[in-house]
Design a protein around this motif. Structure first.
Motif, PDB file in Angstrom:
ATOM      1  N   LEU A 125      40.595  33.159  35.111  1.00 14.54           N
ATOM      2  CA  LEU A 125      39.901  33.870  36.199  1.00 14.54           C
ATOM      3  C   LEU A 125      40.577  35.203  36.494  1.00 14.54           C
ATOM      4  N   TYR A 126      41.914  35.213  36.478  1.00 13.58           N
ATOM      5  CA  TYR A 126      42.645  36.452  36.745  1.00 13.58           C
ATOM      6  C   TYR A 126      42.394  37.485  35.647  1.00 13.58           C
ATOM      7  N   ASP A 127      42.410  37.045  34.391  1.00 17.14           N
ATOM      8  CA  ASP A 127      42.145  37.958  33.273  1.00 17.14           C
ATOM      9  C   ASP A 127      40.744  38.565  33.390  1.00 17.14           C
ATOM     10  N   TYR A 128      39.803  37.746  33.802  1.00 18.19           N
ATOM     11  CA  TYR A 128      38.429  38.240  33.984  1.00 18.19           C
ATOM     12  C   TYR A 128      38.398  39.327  35.063  1.00 18.19           C
ATOM     13  N   PHE A 129      39.098  39.072  36.184  1.00 20.23           N
ATOM     14  CA  PHE A 129      39.127  40.067  37.264  1.00 20.23           C
ATOM     15  C   PHE A 129      39.744  41.367  36.786  1.00 20.23           C
ATOM     16  N   LEU A 130      40.867  41.271  36.084  1.00 14.26           N
ATOM     17  CA  LEU A 130      41.527  42.481  35.591  1.00 14.26           C
ATOM     18  C   LEU A 130      40.600  43.282  34.672  1.00 14.26           C
ATOM     19  N   GLU A 131      39.956  42.588  33.771  1.00 13.82           N
ATOM     20  CA  GLU A 131      39.101  43.262  32.798  1.00 13.82           C
ATOM     21  C   GLU A 131      37.910  43.945  33.451  1.00 13.82           C
ATOM     22  N   LYS A 132      37.319  43.287  34.441  1.00 17.94           N
ATOM     23  CA  LYS A 132      36.075  43.792  35.035  1.00 17.94           C
ATOM     24  C   LYS A 132      36.286  44.701  36.243  1.00 17.94           C
ATOM     25  N   PHE A 133      37.358  44.488  36.997  1.00 16.50           N
ATOM     26  CA  PHE A 133      37.439  45.152  38.297  1.00 16.50           C
ATOM     27  C   PHE A 133      38.773  45.822  38.622  1.00 16.50           C
ATOM     28  N   ASN A 134      39.768  45.718  37.749  1.00 17.08           N
ATOM     29  CA  ASN A 134      41.062  46.273  38.133  1.00 17.08           C
ATOM     30  C   ASN A 134      41.756  47.042  37.022  1.00 17.08           C
ATOM     31  N   GLN A 135      41.018  47.448  36.002  1.00 22.23           N
ATOM     32  CA  GLN A 135      41.610  48.256  34.936  1.00 22.23           C
ATOM     33  C   GLN A 135      40.871  49.579  34.824  1.00 22.23           C
ATOM     34  N   SER A 136      41.625  50.655  34.925  1.00 24.99           N
ATOM     35  CA  SER A 136      41.013  51.972  34.800  1.00 24.99           C
ATOM     36  C   SER A 136      40.766  52.289  33.338  1.00 24.99           C
ATOM     37  N   ASP A 137      39.768  53.095  33.097  1.00 27.61           N
ATOM     38  CA  ASP A 137      39.422  53.486  31.727  1.00 27.61           C
ATOM     39  C   ASP A 137      39.131  54.981  31.737  1.00 27.61           C
ATOM     40  N   ASP A 138      40.090  55.750  31.249  1.00 26.35           N
ATOM     41  CA  ASP A 138      39.941  57.204  31.286  1.00 26.35           C
ATOM     42  C   ASP A 138      38.735  57.690  30.481  1.00 26.35           C
ATOM     43  N   ALA A 139      38.339  56.904  29.484  1.00 24.92           N
ATOM     44  CA  ALA A 139      37.209  57.316  28.644  1.00 24.92           C
ATOM     45  C   ALA A 139      35.876  57.099  29.345  1.00 24.92           C
ATOM     46  N   ASP A 140      35.920  56.361  30.430  1.00 25.64           N
ATOM     47  CA  ASP A 140      34.673  56.058  31.142  1.00 25.64           C
ATOM     48  C   ASP A 140      34.740  56.671  32.531  1.00 25.64           C
ATOM     49  N   SER A 141      34.140  57.809  32.695  1.00 22.57           N
ATOM     50  CA  SER A 141      34.204  58.514  33.980  1.00 22.57           C
ATOM     51  C   SER A 141      33.362  57.835  35.047  1.00 22.57           C
ATOM     52  N   HIS A 142      32.500  56.924  34.635  1.00 24.64           N
ATOM     53  CA  HIS A 142      31.632  56.235  35.593  1.00 24.64           C
ATOM     54  C   HIS A 142      32.185  54.865  35.975  1.00 24.64           C
ATOM     55  N   ARG A 143      33.430  54.637  35.603  1.00 29.48           N
ATOM     56  CA  ARG A 143      34.049  53.348  35.908  1.00 29.48           C
ATOM     57  C   ARG A 143      34.077  53.118  37.423  1.00 29.48           C
ATOM     58  N   LYS A 144      33.777  51.891  37.855  1.00 23.51           N
ATOM     59  CA  LYS A 144      33.808  51.571  39.279  1.00 23.51           C
ATOM     60  C   LYS A 144      35.238  51.686  39.820  1.00 23.51           C
ATOM     61  N   ALA A 145      35.328  51.940  41.107  1.00 14.85           N
ATOM     62  CA  ALA A 145      36.634  52.032  41.746  1.00 14.85           C
ATOM     63  C   ALA A 145      37.384  50.706  41.588  1.00 14.85           C
ATOM     64  N   LEU A 146      38.708  50.784  41.415  1.00 15.00           N
ATOM     65  CA  LEU A 146      39.513  49.577  41.267  1.00 15.00           C
ATOM     66  C   LEU A 146      39.502  48.782  42.575  1.00 15.00           C
ATOM     67  N   LEU A 147      39.528  47.461  42.445  1.00 12.71           N
ATOM     68  CA  LEU A 147      39.436  46.600  43.620  1.00 12.71           C
ATOM     69  C   LEU A 147      40.757  45.874  43.860  1.00 12.71           C
ATOM     70  N   PRO A 148      41.081  45.602  45.118  1.00 14.81           N
ATOM     71  CA  PRO A 148      42.254  44.769  45.432  1.00 14.81           C
ATOM     72  C   PRO A 148      41.909  43.296  45.210  1.00 14.81           C
ATOM     73  N   LEU A 149      42.946  42.462  45.148  1.00 17.30           N
ATOM     74  CA  LEU A 149      42.739  41.034  44.918  1.00 17.30           C
ATOM     75  C   LEU A 149      43.679  40.223  45.803  1.00 17.30           C
TER      76      LEU A 149
END
Length: 382
Positions: A125-149
């Protein structure tokens, strides 16, 4: 004192020590990943709910990883779940049932039976959260804002429970670890960064808090919980979702009658694989063993491919109301939507039982009242 004369519920008075901790976490420079730990009835849930409200004011959406399979915050017992919360909790004494972002069915109300599987569920579950909501991606300028957990842990902190917590903290490496401490020192966790070796220095900020917490009438908010009753209430509340909210079901008797009369879903034996989580069942007894039990509904197509330890995501729970061996059919009651059920091809069976409050209603012969449930009830109640 009658209900009409009870004073209105008011917001708890937050101790200064708690307020400082909430402010330190919610105003940290980057979205925090906070683990709340401590023994039973130490205030973990209360602090987690306060922290959730505090973080929502800044971020708007907060991740909440619920690892307490016996007394979950937002979902049903026997499940570990990840939630994305976007609204403050108006009442710190209770949390509403929520549909999880992702869920894993553990099939038990404790992690003691299989600690290794339990910790792997948390990692998934933690890995899923990191991948979807807490990892920045410089190549994707439309990436959603990082979320706290927020990660709220169970109250088993001795023996193997301590080892599990240490593994969790090492793997996650949170930005903040909040340790709740009670007056009985022998039940507390060790002070300091107990999950790290002496030679290793962690980056987590450790906050230790006492459990003193009263409301504005000086009544303790940290009331001792009746865990069994809370589990039964959660399960009853979950299966109440089988019906429209316009149908006014307010008592166990009404719910029992409603569940007894609702048309079940039909599933052919060939359409599902049965997985017993904690025991082995002879092949010719597999489907008999499901009768009158609560099962986790999952789809093999949802197994994450990121790790060999991953298990299929659970989409919800169901009651196996009956079986017809001649026709090869299972009959299942569930609030899960038909579009999700179409993908379900795995039934997980553990030790989550149908609430006895639904099995002991006078004048209602439950269609899921079979011998493997009857023997668990006291003779005087039959």
């Amino acid at each position: 004192m009658g209900l009409a004369s009870l004073p209105p519920r008011q917001a708890p008075l937050v101790p200064q020590q708690w307020a400082d901790a909430l402010d330190a976490i919610s105003t940290s420079r980057s979205p925090p990943i906070a683990v709340i730990c401590g023994p039973k009835n130490s205030g973990k849930s209360t602090f987690s709910r306060l922290l959730l409200n505090s973080l929502l004011e800044r971020y708007g959406i907060v991740g909440y990883l619920d690892t307490d399979v016996g007394q979950p915050e937002f979902f049903v017992p026997g499940c570990l779940s990840l939630h994305l919360v976007d609204e403050c909790l108006p009442d710190l004494m209770k949390t509403p049932m929520r549909e999880p972002e992702r869920c894993i069915f553990s099939g038990d109300i404790s992690s003691k039976r299989d600690p290794e599987a339990y910790i792997n569920y948390i990692f998934q579950l933690y890995d899923y959260f990191l991948e979807k909501f807490n990892q920045s991606d410089d190549a994707d300028s439309h990436r959603k804002a990082l979320l706290p957990l927020i990660i709220n842990t169970a109250g088993w902190v001795k023996g193997t429970g301590f080892d599990v917590l240490v593994e969790l903290l090492k793997y996650i490496s949170p930005t903040h670890v909040v340790q709740m401490r009670i007056s009985v020192e022998s039940k507390n966790l060790p002070t300091g960064a107990f999950w790290l070796s002496d030679k290793k220095r962690g980056s987590s900020e450790l906050i230790e808090l006492a459990t003193v917490f009263n409301d504005s009438f000086n009544r303790s908010v940290l009331m001792r919980k009746n865990a069994h009753s809370m589990r039964e209430f959660r399960l009853s509340d979950y299966f109440k979702r089988c019906f429209s909210s316009s149908l006014n079901i307010s008592t166990n008797k009404e719910l029992a009658h409603a569940l007894a009369s609702i048309p079940p879903y039909q599933i052919h034996f060939s359409q599902v694989k049965v997985m017993h989580l904690y025991c082995q069942v002879p092949k010719h007894e597999v489907f008999y063993s499901l009768n009158a039990t609560i099962v986790g509904l999952a789809a093999s197509s949802t197994v994450p491919t990121s790790s060999a330890r991953c298990t299929p995501w659970c989409v919800g729970l169901g009651i196996v109301r009956g079986i017809d061996v001649k026709k090869g059919m299972l009959y299942v009651i569930t609030p899960v939507s038909p579009c999700k059920l179409e993908k379900v091809d795995i039934l997980f069976q553990g030790f989550i039982e149908i609430p006895t409050s639904l099995l002991q209603v006078r004048g209602c012969i439950s269609p899921y009242m079979s011998t493997n449930v009857l023997h668990k009830l006291p003779e005087k109640d039959l």
